[in-house]
Scaffold this active site. Sequence first.
Site, PDB file in Angstrom:
ATOM      1  N   ARG A   1      -4.227 -46.175  -8.876  1.00 38.25           N
ATOM      2  CA  ARG A   1      -3.263 -47.150  -9.393  1.00 38.25           C
ATOM      3  C   ARG A   1      -3.932 -48.083 -10.395  1.00 38.25           C
ATOM      4  NH1 ARG A   1       0.120 -50.346  -4.990  1.00 38.25           N
ATOM      5  NH2 ARG A   1      -1.808 -51.526  -4.799  1.00 38.25           N
TER       6      ARG A   1
ATOM      7  N   LYS B   1       0.056 -53.022 -11.665  1.00 34.80           N
ATOM      8  CA  LYS B   1      -0.329 -54.225 -10.925  1.00 34.80           C
ATOM      9  C   LYS B   1      -1.106 -55.161 -11.834  1.00 34.80           C
ATOM     10  CE  LYS B   1      -1.593 -55.166  -6.141  1.00 34.80           C
ATOM     11  NZ  LYS B   1      -0.244 -55.391  -5.587  1.00 34.80           N
TER      12      LYS B   1
ATOM     13  N   GLU C   1      12.474 -55.581  -6.116  1.00 30.66           N
ATOM     14  CA  GLU C   1      11.301 -55.962  -5.318  1.00 30.66           C
ATOM     15  C   GLU C   1      11.621 -57.161  -4.434  1.00 30.66           C
ATOM     16  OE1 GLU C   1       7.826 -55.122  -5.332  1.00 30.66           O
ATOM     17  OE2 GLU C   1       7.536 -54.032  -7.202  1.00 30.66           O
TER      18      GLU C   1
END
Length: 342
Positions: free
Chosen positions: A83, A185, A221
């Site tokens: 990620r 992220k 989210e």
Amino acid sequence: MVAKADIKWSELRFGYIKCDYRFISHFKDGKWDEGELTKDDYIRIHEGSTAIHYGQQCFEGMKAYTTKEGKILLFRPDRNAARMKNSCEQLLMAVYPEEKFIEACIKVVKANERFVPPYGSGASLYLRPYLIGVGENVGVRPAPEYLFGIFVTPVGPYFKGGMAPCHFVISEYDRAAPRGTGGVKVGGNYAASLKAHKVAVDAGYADCIYLDPATHTNIEEVGAANFFGITADNSFVTPKSPSILPSITKYSLMHLAEHNLKMKVVEKEIPVTSLGEFVEAGACGTAAVITPIGSITHEGKKYAFYGEGKEVGPKIKELYSLLTSIQTGDIKGPDGWVVEVK
Ligand SMILES: *Cc1c(COP(=O)(O)O)cnc(C)c1O
């Protein structure tokens, strides 16, 4: 076995405690150096660093746990490595090699072994890898140099005295754009979420829930965690959208729901107006594992879940117990999910 640090493990919260060592590596002239463990908890970077001005940075979050036998386990570090690579590629940053990422995690946990909370304490060692653009610069362009670091800190269980449902409100703000950086992220998404979070907390809620930024009709989210709902006919349902951050906890829960609990797992758009279909709802991520959602308020209408929003449902309890048992080595999970630090 090293002597443990003098910490009241059962009283730990999610805060920063300075540990002995952190890992640091520099990227310069097209390559990463060997990296080293250092005792210094400050980093010195150029004033023109892109990380400071243009948000060219990303991070990860993961945990190490002690097993009953005293071994230390990392949970799916390969997923965090992959990620972070993805985040770096999206922000045109130098990628830290995935194999070396895992090696560095092991190295830094081992060096701080006395800070890894003991088995049964409910606490764990949180790892925070980060990668930032540094070096002499002023214009808007990718940085000439990069810095990759990992620091660790022992953290307590998210819920003291057991899991408790939290109450959420739908935000009027977006955290990410439809074709922006929601799926990686990066700190920018967090800077954009601070005000939305404050508004929700000031109104008496635990946090806010974001709708999809294109149509503002579908659940996206839950603060900095992914959403899932459980239907009366035993389905695990979670939103599908490119601006959601792919949570490793969520993909792990989806696997366990399907293979261990024989649930049907569905990724699809979830309109706010369909929330009434769920008997249980939760938010998931590394920090809290699962936060049971008691209720969601949208435009004055309140959707409550299990036990009128006051209790934790049976499926969430089962999923929580299954996942945490794998993380602490009590039961064996799928191949490759835990990596021993030795
Ligand atoms: C990190 C993060 C999550 C949770 O991901 P995990 O891999 O499960 O820890 C969810 N949403 C956002 C926005 C995140 O940054």
